[in-house]
Design a protein around this motif. Structure first.
Motif, mmCIF file in Angstrom:
data_model
loop_
_atom_site.group_PDB
_atom_site.id
_atom_site.type_symbol
_atom_site.label_atom_id
_atom_site.label_comp_id
_atom_site.label_asym_id
_atom_site.label_seq_id
_atom_site.Cartn_x
_atom_site.Cartn_y
_atom_site.Cartn_z
ATOM 1 N N ARG A 1 -81.464 -52.540 -107.691
ATOM 2 C CA ARG A 1 -81.494 -52.101 -109.350
ATOM 3 C C ARG A 1 -81.261 -50.619 -109.328
ATOM 4 N NH1 ARG A 1 -84.219 -56.268 -112.223
ATOM 5 N NH2 ARG A 1 -84.729 -57.908 -110.770
ATOM 6 N N LEU A 2 -81.681 -49.830 -108.244
ATOM 7 C CA LEU A 2 -81.319 -48.529 -108.308
ATOM 8 C C LEU A 2 -79.887 -48.104 -107.996
ATOM 9 C CD1 LEU A 2 -84.816 -47.305 -106.526
ATOM 10 C CD2 LEU A 2 -84.261 -46.991 -108.908
ATOM 11 N N GLY A 3 -79.107 -49.106 -107.668
ATOM 12 C CA GLY A 3 -77.763 -48.840 -107.485
ATOM 13 C C GLY A 3 -77.481 -48.331 -105.950
ATOM 14 N N TRP A 4 -78.324 -48.727 -105.266
ATOM 15 C CA TRP A 4 -78.363 -47.993 -103.837
ATOM 16 C C TRP A 4 -77.652 -49.165 -102.759
ATOM 17 C CZ3 TRP A 4 -83.687 -45.360 -103.262
ATOM 18 C CH2 TRP A 4 -83.573 -44.356 -104.439
ATOM 19 N N GLU B 1 -90.498 -54.294 -112.933
ATOM 20 C CA GLU B 1 -89.231 -55.145 -113.096
ATOM 21 C C GLU B 1 -88.998 -55.972 -112.073
ATOM 22 O OE1 GLU B 1 -86.613 -52.336 -116.311
ATOM 23 O OE2 GLU B 1 -85.495 -53.448 -114.893
ATOM 24 N N THR B 2 -88.838 -55.386 -110.908
ATOM 25 C CA THR B 2 -88.633 -56.017 -109.481
ATOM 26 C C THR B 2 -89.662 -56.998 -109.279
ATOM 27 O OG1 THR B 2 -87.459 -53.796 -108.847
ATOM 28 C CG2 THR B 2 -87.961 -55.565 -107.094
ATOM 29 N N LEU B 3 -90.898 -56.452 -109.327
ATOM 30 C CA LEU B 3 -92.034 -57.288 -109.151
ATOM 31 C C LEU B 3 -91.958 -58.514 -109.983
ATOM 32 C CD1 LEU B 3 -94.744 -54.666 -108.544
ATOM 33 C CD2 LEU B 3 -93.884 -56.213 -106.722
ATOM 34 N N GLN B 4 -91.774 -58.311 -111.291
ATOM 35 C CA GLN B 4 -91.710 -59.570 -112.050
ATOM 36 C C GLN B 4 -90.617 -60.471 -111.757
ATOM 37 O OE1 GLN B 4 -94.455 -59.445 -114.806
ATOM 38 N NE2 GLN B 4 -93.860 -61.671 -114.280
ATOM 39 N N HIS B 5 -89.500 -59.806 -111.514
ATOM 40 C CA HIS B 5 -88.257 -60.830 -111.373
ATOM 41 C C HIS B 5 -88.623 -61.606 -110.433
ATOM 42 C CE1 HIS B 5 -84.207 -62.072 -110.870
ATOM 43 N NE2 HIS B 5 -84.225 -61.530 -109.466
ATOM 44 N N ARG B 6 -89.089 -61.126 -109.150
ATOM 45 C CA ARG B 6 -89.092 -61.716 -107.954
ATOM 46 C C ARG B 6 -90.238 -62.857 -108.078
ATOM 47 N NH1 ARG B 6 -84.788 -60.844 -104.549
ATOM 48 N NH2 ARG B 6 -85.767 -62.109 -103.058
ATOM 49 N N LEU B 7 -91.510 -62.513 -108.641
ATOM 50 C CA LEU B 7 -92.592 -63.405 -109.139
ATOM 51 C C LEU B 7 -92.084 -64.554 -109.795
ATOM 52 C CD1 LEU B 7 -95.305 -60.498 -109.553
ATOM 53 C CD2 LEU B 7 -95.305 -62.534 -107.948
ATOM 54 N N ASN B 8 -91.170 -64.240 -110.632
ATOM 55 C CA ASN B 8 -90.629 -65.351 -111.393
ATOM 56 C C ASN B 8 -89.925 -66.353 -110.763
ATOM 57 O OD1 ASN B 8 -91.632 -64.314 -113.901
ATOM 58 N ND2 ASN B 8 -89.852 -63.358 -114.654
ATOM 59 N N LEU B 9 -88.971 -65.768 -109.989
ATOM 60 C CA LEU B 9 -88.517 -66.744 -108.895
ATOM 61 C C LEU B 9 -89.257 -67.413 -108.191
ATOM 62 C CD1 LEU B 9 -85.437 -64.277 -107.387
ATOM 63 C CD2 LEU B 9 -85.347 -66.178 -109.280
ATOM 64 N N SER C 1 -90.325 -41.358 -103.684
ATOM 65 C CA SER C 1 -91.016 -41.719 -104.661
ATOM 66 C C SER C 1 -90.193 -41.610 -105.964
ATOM 67 C CB SER C 1 -92.396 -40.860 -104.937
ATOM 68 O OG SER C 1 -91.980 -39.583 -104.969
ATOM 69 N N ASP C 2 -88.919 -41.548 -105.771
ATOM 70 C CA ASP C 2 -88.105 -41.098 -106.879
ATOM 71 C C ASP C 2 -87.510 -42.368 -107.386
ATOM 72 O OD1 ASP C 2 -86.347 -39.946 -108.445
ATOM 73 O OD2 ASP C 2 -85.007 -39.336 -107.115
ATOM 74 N N PHE C 3 -87.985 -43.047 -108.148
ATOM 75 C CA PHE C 3 -87.934 -44.590 -108.795
ATOM 76 C C PHE C 3 -88.704 -44.697 -110.100
ATOM 77 C CE2 PHE C 3 -90.699 -45.386 -105.470
ATOM 78 C CZ PHE C 3 -91.795 -45.828 -106.160
ATOM 79 N N PRO C 4 -88.150 -45.204 -110.957
ATOM 80 C CA PRO C 4 -88.915 -45.493 -112.480
ATOM 81 C C PRO C 4 -89.861 -46.350 -112.195
ATOM 82 C CG PRO C 4 -86.532 -45.333 -112.853
ATOM 83 C CD PRO C 4 -86.616 -45.514 -111.369
ATOM 84 N N GLY D 1 -101.215 -39.337 -105.348
ATOM 85 C CA GLY D 1 -101.449 -40.330 -106.555
ATOM 86 C C GLY D 1 -99.896 -40.801 -106.896
ATOM 87 N N ARG D 2 -98.755 -40.320 -106.143
ATOM 88 C CA ARG D 2 -97.588 -40.846 -106.384
ATOM 89 C C ARG D 2 -97.241 -41.792 -105.184
ATOM 90 N NH1 ARG D 2 -94.043 -39.939 -109.958
ATOM 91 N NH2 ARG D 2 -92.262 -39.560 -108.590
ATOM 92 N N LEU D 3 -96.904 -43.041 -105.652
ATOM 93 C CA LEU D 3 -96.410 -43.999 -104.752
ATOM 94 C C LEU D 3 -95.045 -43.857 -103.860
ATOM 95 C CD1 LEU D 3 -97.022 -47.011 -103.303
ATOM 96 C CD2 LEU D 3 -95.692 -48.029 -105.321
ATOM 97 N N ARG D 4 -94.859 -43.909 -102.576
ATOM 98 C CA ARG D 4 -93.680 -43.765 -102.157
ATOM 99 C C ARG D 4 -93.455 -44.997 -101.299
ATOM 100 N NH1 ARG D 4 -93.201 -38.977 -98.356
ATOM 101 N NH2 ARG D 4 -94.871 -40.148 -97.307
#
Lengths: 362, 362
Positions: free
Chosen positions: A278-281, A351-359, A342-345, A325-328
């Motif tokens: 999702r981050l394009g990496w 969204e990632t968590l929700q997507h794979r939980l939906n799957l 920790s450089d991700f929105p 306090g910043r998740l890495r």
């Protein structure tokens, strides 16, 4: 037999890898005193305790047989080891021998780190997971109800004896769980090893001794290289935790011992890969390869359907990699290269968590 | 204020000694993160917790208040510290602050050694004993029902703040117990310091701040010198345990917390001196001086009357200095010089124990 040296200055130690090593006299030369305490569990003791004891003829040998399972990786279990050591009057020259999987190794190592402020220990890992992971690097410790591996110490073994013959007695789920960590080494460090794993997965899953020995050797080699650069995990060593922050949340949520550590790491690695994508990496094609190799190893690629994004975020907030306090997280920049960031929105993570939980919920 | 540097390479740290230091901003510069957890006990908290908290303005401060006493120096108490740290989501950059005597310092240091495999800690010792002994040298740990300090780690503090003003609130028994360790430094290392202590005992017992500051400084200086030479106690550091092997047996026999540690060390030091005298290493006159200085400090010079030689020998057999079944003791070769040895007849040790137990029974 192949021998790999973990280069840690005055705490350097050898890892011996090969078939039938338990029948050879490899533990004995590592023992500096006259007392030994073998720590094992109820599953492993009937299989291999006698062979190890036989090789220690002439020493004062005591033993602790713990219940089997991650749910027993607690301070209380470690205290049982201390009880035995003190009842049998083990002194500072004693050596503890960890005979079992990662749980036995982590607890025995921690007991050795703390008993009389530090005594020797030897690792005899009997699972694929512990042969490729927990027996290298000196991380020891126990779980706390509020977080995995939160209590522990860095304490290097005197040597590690990885007998590949013992893997034949491993249940298929445990073999797969070990392969999850093997795949991880390819993903974070060595694209060519990942290619080899893709090609060799049928042989590995069939328990082919040569393929397993090769996978173990390269995994230990990568881990040893990383640990030698960063023993106390201030930098590169954190990459070894790919999938682990998510995985630990799964283990804590499901109750330790329900999901095997390697299974949770597999589902966690896919979450990290999905987020990286999702981050394009990472490309869609790479994500698909990562999913496929885990499926070929009969590993879960989705988190438990009953979990929620909030459950993940709450459990991950106590991770050891959290800084002020910043998740890495360990994320991927392609196959064979990882970074801690920790450089991700926050929204993209959710969204990632929700997507794979939906799957997972189908 | 005087500052002493404990020279341990990349783990070097300062000890600040002086009156009123708690009112100065000395802890704050040692804190590297934003989270702090103060560990103290029910006796010390009402006296000094507020002053320490005030100096940490702007940080996230949590606290753990433990019950007071050696009998609480257990793995269970350390677990209470872990509980609080995890409930409050302390990460690897947190700093633990030990505010109290040796028991608080040992447990807080051990918790810091093990939490997430090692975090920072600062010692704010509030007893004479902890200012001259347990705050220097990095030994941390807890007791086990079968032996004192059997579970622990070496973990150096970031700094030590020894405020001599707090000693004014110390009960006389605790002041004496601290003086026992001060006398020990003279006995093992510095005959001139021993002479000074003999002359200064009335001022020390009256709580004279200058005399106390001088005694603390020299004690810490000696300990720091010894520890810098032998951090992990493979040699000279063991001399710091003069009287301790006997003393630990007294503490274990009587139940932790009944005899203060310094009291047990005093009676133990006289046993060691008596044995040294029987071996011809110490003169009768020197033995008499050692007895007199302990009496001037209102310390016990005889073991508990109800103990037996067998009780001593059995409890001493688990001592950390035992090597391959041979009991090793710190003995004196005159005032100001000590050695670790197992070179004494077992009968002479038994005679010594029997003699001083007979004296104790009047």
């Amino acid at each position: 037999m192949q021998t790999l040296n973990v280069d840690l200055g005055d705490r350097a130690y050898p890892i011996h890898i090969g078939a039938g090593l338990l029948q050879q006299d490899l533990v004995r030369p590592c023992i500096r005193g006259r007392q030994v305490c073998i720590v094992t569990n109820e599953t492993v003791a009937p299989l291999y305790l006698e062979a190890v004891e036989r090789s220690l003829d002439g020493l004062l040998v005591d033993r602790v047989v713990l219940p089997d399972g991650e749910q027993y990786k607690t301070l209380e279990s470690v205290n049982l080891i201390f009880d035995r050591l003190l009842e049998c009057r083990h002194n500072r020259t004693t050596t503890l021998i960890a005979l079992g999987g990662g749980v036995v190794g982590d607890m025995t190592g921690f007991a050795a780190a703390c008993y009389q402020r530090g005594v020797d220990f030897v690792q005899v890992p009997t699972t694929l997971l512990s042969q490729v992971d927990s027996s290298v690097g000196g991380k020891t410790g126990v779980n706390h109800p509020l977080g995995k591996n939160m209590i522990g110490a860095f304490h290097q073994p005197r040597c590690v004896i990885a007998d590949t013959a013992v893997l034949a007695s491993l249940p298929p789920r445990e073999l797969s769980a070990g392969i999850a960590e093997v795949i991880k080494y390819g993903l974070i460090y060595d694209a060519a090893f990942f290619d080899w794993l893709e090609a060799s997965m049928p042989r590995l899953m069939a328990g082919d001794p040569d393929a397993l020995a090769q996978a173990i050797y390269r995994s230990c080699e990568i881990k040893a290289e990383v640990v030698a650069q960063d023993e106390k995990e201030s930098g590169i060593r954190a990459l070894l935790n790919l999938g682990h922050t998510f995985g630990h949340a799964i283990e804590a949520d499901q109750g330790y011992g329900q999901w095997l550590h390697g299974e949770a790491v597999a589902a966690g690695t896919l979450l990290a890969a999905d987020l990286s994508c999702r981050l394009g990496w990472l490309s869609e094609a790479e994500l698909a390869r990562i999913e496929a190799i885990h499926e070929a190893a009969a590993l879960p690629v989705l988190p438990p359907a009953a979990m929620t994004p909030d459950a993940f975020l709450s459990l991950m907030a106590v991770d050891k990699k959290v800084l002020d306090g910043r998740l890495r997280l360990v994320l991927l920049k392609g196959i064979g290269e990882a970074l801690v960031t920790s450089d991700f929105p926050a929204d993209t993570l959710r969204e990632t968590l929700q997507h794979r939980l939906n799957l997972a919920r189908g």
